[in-house]
Design an enzyme around this catalytic site. Structure first.
Site, short mmCIF file in Angstrom:
data_model
loop_
_atom_site.label_atom_id
_atom_site.label_comp_id
_atom_site.label_asym_id
_atom_site.label_seq_id
_atom_site.Cartn_x
_atom_site.Cartn_y
_atom_site.Cartn_z
N ARG A 61 13.31 1.46 -39.71
CA ARG A 61 12.06 1.84 -39.01
C ARG A 61 10.86 1.67 -39.94
O ARG A 61 9.73 1.49 -39.49
CB ARG A 61 12.15 3.28 -38.47
CG ARG A 61 10.88 3.76 -37.78
CD ARG A 61 11.10 4.91 -36.80
NE ARG A 61 11.90 5.96 -37.36
CZ ARG A 61 11.46 6.89 -38.22
NH1 ARG A 61 10.21 6.88 -38.64
NH2 ARG A 61 12.28 7.82 -38.69
N TYR A 114 -5.45 -6.66 -19.65
CA TYR A 114 -4.10 -6.42 -19.14
C TYR A 114 -4.00 -4.95 -18.68
O TYR A 114 -4.57 -4.06 -19.31
CB TYR A 114 -3.10 -6.72 -20.27
CG TYR A 114 -1.72 -6.26 -19.96
CD1 TYR A 114 -1.03 -6.76 -18.86
CD2 TYR A 114 -1.08 -5.32 -20.75
CE1 TYR A 114 0.25 -6.33 -18.55
CE2 TYR A 114 0.20 -4.89 -20.45
CZ TYR A 114 0.85 -5.40 -19.36
OH TYR A 114 2.11 -4.97 -19.05
N ASP A 186 -7.05 -8.39 -28.65
CA ASP A 186 -5.74 -8.81 -28.18
C ASP A 186 -5.79 -10.33 -28.03
O ASP A 186 -6.45 -10.85 -27.13
CB ASP A 186 -5.44 -8.10 -26.83
CG ASP A 186 -4.09 -8.50 -26.26
OD1 ASP A 186 -3.51 -9.52 -26.70
OD2 ASP A 186 -3.62 -7.79 -25.35
N LYS A 211 5.05 -13.11 -25.48
CA LYS A 211 4.41 -14.24 -24.77
C LYS A 211 4.49 -15.51 -25.62
O LYS A 211 5.58 -15.97 -25.90
CB LYS A 211 2.97 -13.87 -24.41
CG LYS A 211 2.79 -12.43 -23.92
CD LYS A 211 3.53 -12.10 -22.65
CE LYS A 211 3.22 -10.66 -22.23
NZ LYS A 211 4.14 -10.12 -21.27
N1 PLP Z 1 -1.50 -7.99 -23.84
C1 PLP Z 1 -1.52 -8.85 -22.81
C2 PLP Z 1 -2.69 -9.76 -22.64
C3 PLP Z 1 -0.44 -8.89 -21.90
O1 PLP Z 1 -0.49 -9.74 -20.85
C4 PLP Z 1 0.65 -8.00 -22.08
C5 PLP Z 1 1.79 -8.01 -21.15
O2 PLP Z 1 1.83 -8.70 -20.18
C6 PLP Z 1 0.61 -7.13 -23.17
C7 PLP Z 1 -0.47 -7.14 -24.02
C8 PLP Z 1 1.73 -6.16 -23.39
O3 PLP Z 1 2.81 -6.81 -23.99
P1 PLP Z 1 4.30 -6.23 -23.98
O4 PLP Z 1 4.82 -6.38 -22.59
O5 PLP Z 1 5.00 -7.05 -25.01
O6 PLP Z 1 4.18 -4.80 -24.37
#
Ligand code: PLP
Length: 395
Positions: A61, A114, A186, A211
């Site tokens: 961890r 998101y 992000d 992704k």
């Molecule tokens: N950021 C974006 C732009 C996303 O589209 C997503 C999920 O679809 C996330 C963060 C969250 O990612 P995770 O599903 O790996 O937690």
């Protein structure tokens, strides 16, 4: 000599795998599927625990060699001093925000986010005593207008959800810097191949490695990058909050990252072809793709991104039922949430991803009833166009 992006995406470290192999070196990163590490000497173990997480591997961890290899590659690709890997993109985002904002502080969020990040802004941070405001738009001046006494951070996506908006991160970074406000970005939709927000003024860059970095629809993971000092704080927070990546998922993310450049080139060229095709289709009222001159942020995208990415959205003229019929009618593409992998995925906003909003709220967010989001994969483009053509006939 500085190596190019693809070469760097193959160069991981530290090479802990060499230790017991003599001169041999594993070409692929070993998966250290171990929760804990044994020591022969109590004093040595105690010293490592005392000196902190970078001093050695003790408990997974805290630190793990496979995760460290992923962190070294992503930090390098983002031009960061350090990176911390997580069990999901959301863990990377929440832990990064928890590291920069305390009770009583204020954070401004972009409106083009998101859904999980919206939930953090609207529900999670306020429960921790952090005040939040959603800016009027993704433009820098609207972030500034939303700032208050006690604003410590702004949060935006390099390419926003779902209308693929592109905020001017240089302008936003400059506004944040002049006020001592941290900028958290992000970078999931863009990936480090298209943009390095740290070079534009961001302090922390977060990714869902689920992704583009992973790229094959087979893992859930995340990573945050920034200066070593800031990442020390994020790592400390992540050790205590506990959302650290498993060694196997970190390995999958690292394996995916090795081919990021090759995949991104194909995602970008496929998406441009699909966007151009859709723009000329009589059943399509509007296409959102930053590579098209018709996108409101096309100029910003041209100056900020090294390509326009694999994400697009389009609006079917016949509205909600047409959007649903299209997503149910594709055969090669798949109807699924998520994005950024080798397969093309489609999803209808009004009947699946944005049902919590009223039609009026959707309209004010630019999400029409017929809006379909597409994560364009790496299939042969003519096969994709053929699939969209047949699905549009029934839409
Ligand atoms: N950021 C974006 C732009 C996303 O589209 C997503 C999920 O679809 C996330 C963060 C969250 O990612 P995770 O599903 O790996 O937690």
């Amino acid at each position: 000599m500085t190596h190019g992006f693809t070469t760097r995406s193959l160069r991981w470290g530290p090479d802990e795998g060499r230790r017991d192999l003599g001169p041999a070196e594993p070409v692929a990163v070993p998966i250290y599927q171990a929760s804990t590490f044994a020591f022969p000497c109590a004093e040595e173990l105690a010293e490592i625990i005392r000196s902190g997480h970078d001093a050695g591997y003790v408990y997974s961890r805290w630190h793990n060699p496979t995760r460290a290899a992923l962190e070294s590659v992503v930090a390098d690709l983002e031009g960061a001093g350090a990176a911390v890997s997580f069990s999901s993109g959301m863990a990377a985002i929440t832990t990064s925000l928890a590291a920069v904002a305390r009770s009583g502080d204020h954070v401004v969020f972009s409106p083009d986010l998101y859904g999980g990040s919206f939930a953090v802004a609207r529900k999670i941070l306020p429960r921790w005593g952090v005040r939040t405001t959603i800016a009027g738009s993704h433009r820098a001046e609207d972030f500034v207008a939303a700032m208050e006494d006690g604003t410590v951070a702004c949060f935006a996506e390099t390419i926003g959800n779902p209308t693929v908006s592109v905020p001017d991160l240089s302008a936003l970074g400059a506004e944040c810097r002049s006020r001592g406000v941290r900028l958290v970005v992000d970078n999931t939709f863009a990936s480090p191949y298209l943009c390095n927000p740290l070079s534009l003024g961001a302090d922390i860059v977060a990714h869902s490695t689920t992704k583009y970095l992973g790229g094959h629809h087979d893992l859930i993971g995340g990573v945050a990058c920034g200066s070593r000092e800031l990442m020390d704080e994020v790592r400390e927070m992540s050790v205590d909050l506990g959302g650290t990546a498993s060694p196997f998922d970190a390995w999958l993310a690292l394996r995916g990252t090795a081919t990021l450049a090759l995949r991104m080139e194909r995602h970008c060229s496929n998406a441009l072809q699909v966007a151009g095709y859709l723009e000329g289709h009589p059943k399509v009222a509007r296409v959102w793709y930053p590579g098209l001159p018709s996108h409101p942020d096309h100029r910003t995208a041209m100056s900020m991104l090294r390509g326009f990415g694999g994400m697009l959205a389009f609006e079917l003229a016949d509205g909600l039922d047409a959007g649903r019929r299209f997503t149910e009618g594709v055969r090669l593409a798949k109807m699924a949430p998520s994005l950024g992998g080798v397969h093309t995925l489609v999803i209808h906003a009004a009947s699946v991803t944005h049902t919590q909003l009223t039609p009026e709220e959707r309209a004010s967010a630019g999400i029409g009833e017929g809006l379909v989001r597409v994560s364009v994969g790496i299939e042969d483009p003519e096969d994709l166009l053929h699939d969209f053509e047949q699905a549009l006939k029934s839409a």
